[in-house]
Design an enzyme around this catalytic site. Structure first.
Site, mmCIF file in Angstrom:
data_model
loop_
_atom_site.group_PDB
_atom_site.id
_atom_site.type_symbol
_atom_site.label_atom_id
_atom_site.label_comp_id
_atom_site.label_asym_id
_atom_site.label_seq_id
_atom_site.Cartn_x
_atom_site.Cartn_y
_atom_site.Cartn_z
ATOM 1 N N CYS A 2 0.791 -1.136 0.095
ATOM 2 C CA CYS A 2 0.099 0.004 0.013
ATOM 3 C C CYS A 2 0.752 1.229 0.033
ATOM 4 C CB CYS A 2 -1.051 0.024 1.459
ATOM 5 S SG CYS A 2 -1.828 -1.549 1.617
ATOM 6 N N ARG A 27 3.794 0.177 -6.455
ATOM 7 C CA ARG A 27 3.971 -0.891 -5.199
ATOM 8 C C ARG A 27 2.964 -1.960 -5.089
ATOM 9 N NH1 ARG A 27 6.551 2.200 -0.931
ATOM 10 N NH2 ARG A 27 5.333 1.256 0.701
ATOM 11 N N TRP A 74 -3.630 -2.257 -1.158
ATOM 12 C CA TRP A 74 -3.111 -3.845 -1.726
ATOM 13 C C TRP A 74 -3.713 -4.676 -0.441
ATOM 14 C CZ3 TRP A 74 -0.635 -8.287 0.137
ATOM 15 C CH2 TRP A 74 -0.411 -9.106 -1.016
ATOM 16 N N ASN A 98 -0.888 1.853 6.047
ATOM 17 C CA ASN A 98 -0.234 0.644 5.337
ATOM 18 C C ASN A 98 0.214 -0.418 6.742
ATOM 19 O OD1 ASN A 98 -0.292 2.142 3.252
ATOM 20 N ND2 ASN A 98 1.743 2.706 2.960
ATOM 21 N N GLY A 99 -0.005 -1.498 6.320
ATOM 22 C CA GLY A 99 0.794 -2.727 7.234
ATOM 23 C C GLY A 99 -0.478 -3.445 7.895
ATOM 24 N N GLU A 479 15.491 -17.513 -11.536
ATOM 25 C CA GLU A 479 14.924 -15.836 -11.890
ATOM 26 C C GLU A 479 14.141 -15.771 -13.052
ATOM 27 O OE1 GLU A 479 14.753 -11.830 -12.293
ATOM 28 O OE2 GLU A 479 14.654 -13.166 -10.567
ATOM 29 N N LYS A 483 9.922 -14.876 -13.102
ATOM 30 C CA LYS A 483 9.652 -13.501 -14.047
ATOM 31 C C LYS A 483 8.411 -13.911 -14.800
ATOM 32 C CE LYS A 483 12.049 -10.279 -12.596
ATOM 33 N NZ LYS A 483 12.242 -10.919 -11.373
ATOM 34 N N GLU A 486 5.428 -14.412 -12.687
ATOM 35 C CA GLU A 486 4.814 -13.126 -12.302
ATOM 36 C C GLU A 486 4.167 -12.311 -13.268
ATOM 37 O OE1 GLU A 486 7.992 -11.413 -8.936
ATOM 38 O OE2 GLU A 486 8.773 -11.365 -10.976
ATOM 39 N N HIS A 502 15.482 -37.078 -12.211
ATOM 40 C CA HIS A 502 15.127 -37.488 -11.066
ATOM 41 C C HIS A 502 13.464 -37.158 -10.681
ATOM 42 C CE1 HIS A 502 18.708 -39.043 -9.204
ATOM 43 N NE2 HIS A 502 19.537 -37.817 -10.070
ATOM 44 N N LYS A 602 5.222 -4.290 -5.094
ATOM 45 C CA LYS A 602 6.732 -4.209 -5.403
ATOM 46 C C LYS A 602 7.355 -4.331 -4.123
ATOM 47 C CE LYS A 602 10.216 -2.716 -7.464
ATOM 48 N NZ LYS A 602 10.790 -3.521 -8.625
#
Length: 607
Positions: A2, A27, A74, A98-99, A479, A483, A486, A502, A602
């Site tokens: 947020c 964010r 968020w 926020n939080g 990575e 990506k 995401e 395996h 973010k």
């Protein structure tokens, strides 16, 4: 996570706050809102979804006033609806938060027993009711704010405005970032310097437990005991131009093209251009006698740490433990006496990484952090900060910050190897030259978009994708898979190539593309053998390699992208760029929201 933007001043507040919220979109958010003090009365406008929805709502319900607060939410407690959006207006107060308020259930129960009715599903509404309850008891806004924050448990950054107080804005932080911007006849409150960049270049970052009382021409900062404290005012060079798209379609596209600059600027800071030797600050421990290091991070930064582990163990002969921060902070492993803890974060505000920092510091470890935001909470609490110079990274999916992190880790490895007596001057110069050549090689990779786009057309048709790498290329494969997940929402997993038989080999058929990170200088024969096994089972093989590797792969791979020849030492940095470009191109083909993928934030400032 947020975002908060607030202003107390002499100009209409709504346009200022709205543009601040635009700069905080990176964010991650799913609703937004603004509240102002209009001629002594509180007014509020909120909307679910993107900021354009709030813009349309403001056209129907314009907000006057020169003092106000805004928020991009968020969702944590409660669905992403207009009703749950911030600000929350209760009685004489409006707040943004926020939080996570960990004791909100107890607060809510106590407030309901006093006859208060809650209208949302959020934990934040408890803050608004509690603040208003203190106001109803006759407290001043300042006293009510202090009484409120003393009852809160958890992580928070809060902005508060009050009915009947046109020239007052109060903020508080504990565990979530909050900054003050200084203007001429106006003051600003923001989650970070990006929100405040066009408004002020003079910033104060509140410390944990701080709260502040702002008027048009005055700032008072107090600590958790209610005592007035001094916090430094810092000048930031961040400009509006740095946070624009500069003609690119997406921030991610722009930031992909900034890899060469991010790598180059970061290396310029830590490599002496005359001697071509790494020149890092003195470490708060004896590198030569260091017995063990602990590396921790989250997300892409964790994969950067994995590359760092390979480098440090192979070249500096330093044993390294590595774990994701969300696990390490609760695992309580034994720590070596006076050991090194190496933490990596783009924002310096990542909740789990910050929590580990405090745990490891309490265990007597020296804290060295690799950060893009050096004045962040992690920066202030570290013994030493190794700053990367990636510049603002707006897209939720990290790109250039990752290669900048790797650049710092590579230089750190050279420095440690030298101090531990394992590196000749000639070898050091060779490794340093490998790094200094990277910006020009990165520019060459940016010329390969068309070839990578061809590969992306294959990936875009798939439901599942396997990424393979060997040795130090394994984290690069991870990575790449991250990506792709995401921003394209395609399921992707990365495996060490030797692990293929395996288990994962059972997944391979013509519908499952296999993306290999295969420079000819890193265990190539082994990787080649694994790709032959995948090809024999109908797998569609897509490879990033160099010219020598391409010659040997031409009869196996369906698509090959040939990268510039680089040393095994520098390969992880360079090979990161095309796997990120691949994810970007697939996302374009899938039509997803590249910069703000669903459900992601973010900067993850809560657990």
């Amino acid at each position: 996570m947020c975002g908060i933007c607030g202003v107390v001043g002499h100009r209409p507040a709504t346009p200022i706050i709205f543009e601040g919220l635009r700069r905080l979109e990176y964010r991650g958010y799913d609703s937004s809102g603004i509240a102002t003090v209009e001629h002594g009365r509180l007014a509020c406008c909120r909307a679910a979804g993107k900021l354009d929805n709030l813009k349309n709502a403001l056209e129907d319900t314009p907000l006057a006033g020169t003092t106000g607060i805004g928020h991009t939410r968020w969702a944590t407690h409660g669905a992403p609806t207009t009703n749950n959006a911030h600000p929350h207006k209760v009685g004489q107060v409006a707040i943004v938060h926020n939080g996570i308020i960990e004791n909100f259930a107890d607060l809510k129960k106590a407030l309901e027993s006093k006859g208060r009715t809650f209208k949302t599903e959020t934990d934040s509404e408890a803050v608004a009711h509690l603040l208003d309850e203190h106001m109803q008891q006759g407290m001043s806004p300042k006293d009510a704010a202090f009484a409120t924050i003393r009852q809160l448990q958890g992580a928070y950054a809060i902005g508060m405005i009050f009915e009947g107080h046109d020239n007052l804005l109060i903020g508080a932080r504990h565990g979530a970032p909050l900054a003050i911007g200084y203007g001429e006849g106006e003051m600003f409150l923001g989650s970070d310097s990006l929100a405040l960049a066009p408004l002020s270049n003079r910033i104060t970052y509140l410390e944990d437990g701080d709260w502040c009382v702002l008027t048009q021409d005055h700032v008072e900062i107090l600590n958790g005991q209610g005592k007035v404290v001094e916090r430094p005012v810092q000048t930031t060079s961040l400009t509006t131009g740095q946070i624009g798209k500069d003609g690119y379609r997406h921030f991610m596209e722009k930031e992909l093209h900034e890899h060469p600059v991010a790598i180059g600027q970061t290396l310029q800071r830590i490599i002496d251009p005359v001697t071509r030797r790494v020149a890092l600050p003195d470490m708060p421990f004896d590198v030569a006698t260091l017995s063990r290091a602990t590396i921790t991070a989250c997300g892409s930064a964790f994969y950067a740490g994995m590359v760092g582990r390979y480098w440090l163990e192979e070249l500096a002969r330093l044993p390294v433990d590595i774990d994701v921060a969300s696990e390490l902070r609760y695992r309580n492993p034994p720590q070596p006496d006076k050991g090194l803890a190496l933490l990596i974060s783009q924002s310096g505000e990542t909740a789990d990484t910050l929590g580990v920092l405090r745990e490891l510091k309490g265990a007597g470890q020296s804290i060295v952090s690799i950060l893009n935001v050096e004045h962040s909470t992690m920066g202030r609490e570290s013994d030493l900060v190794l700053g990367m110079v990636a510049g603002p990274e707006i897209s939720v999916a990290s790109t250039k910050a990752f290669t900048a992190q790797l650049s710092v880790l590579a230089a750190l490895t050279i420095d440690f190897s030298r101090q531990r007596g394992l590196l000749s001057e000639q070898k050091e110069r060779e490794l340093t030259d490998n790094l200094l050549d990277l910006p020009s090689h990165a520019m060459e990779v940016l010329g390969l978009f068309d070839q990578i786009r061809t590969m992306a057309r294959v990936i875009a048709q798939a439901r599942d994708v396997l990424y393979l790498g060997r040795g130090i290329c394994m984290p690069v494969a991870q990575e790449g898979a991250l990506k792709l997940k995401e921003i394209s929402y395609i399921h992707a997993e990365a495996y060490a190539a030797g692990e293929l038989k395996h288990g994962p080999i059972s997944l391979i058929d013509p519908s499952v593309p296999v993306v290999a990170i295969a420079p000819s200088t890193i265990l190539f024969d082994k990787t080649l053998s694994n790709l032959q096994e995948a090809r024999a089972r109908g797998g569609c093989i897509l490879v990033f390699t160099d010219a020598k590797g391409a010659e040997r792969l031409k009869d196996i791979a369906e698509h090959i992208v040939i990268l510039p020849d680089v040393s095994a030492f520098a390969a992880p940095i360079l090979y990161t760029i095309p796997v990120q470009i691949l994810a970007y191109e697939v996302a374009l083909l899938k039509g997803t929201d590249v910069d703000q993928p669903r459900n992601l934030a973010k900067s993850v400032t809560v657990e």
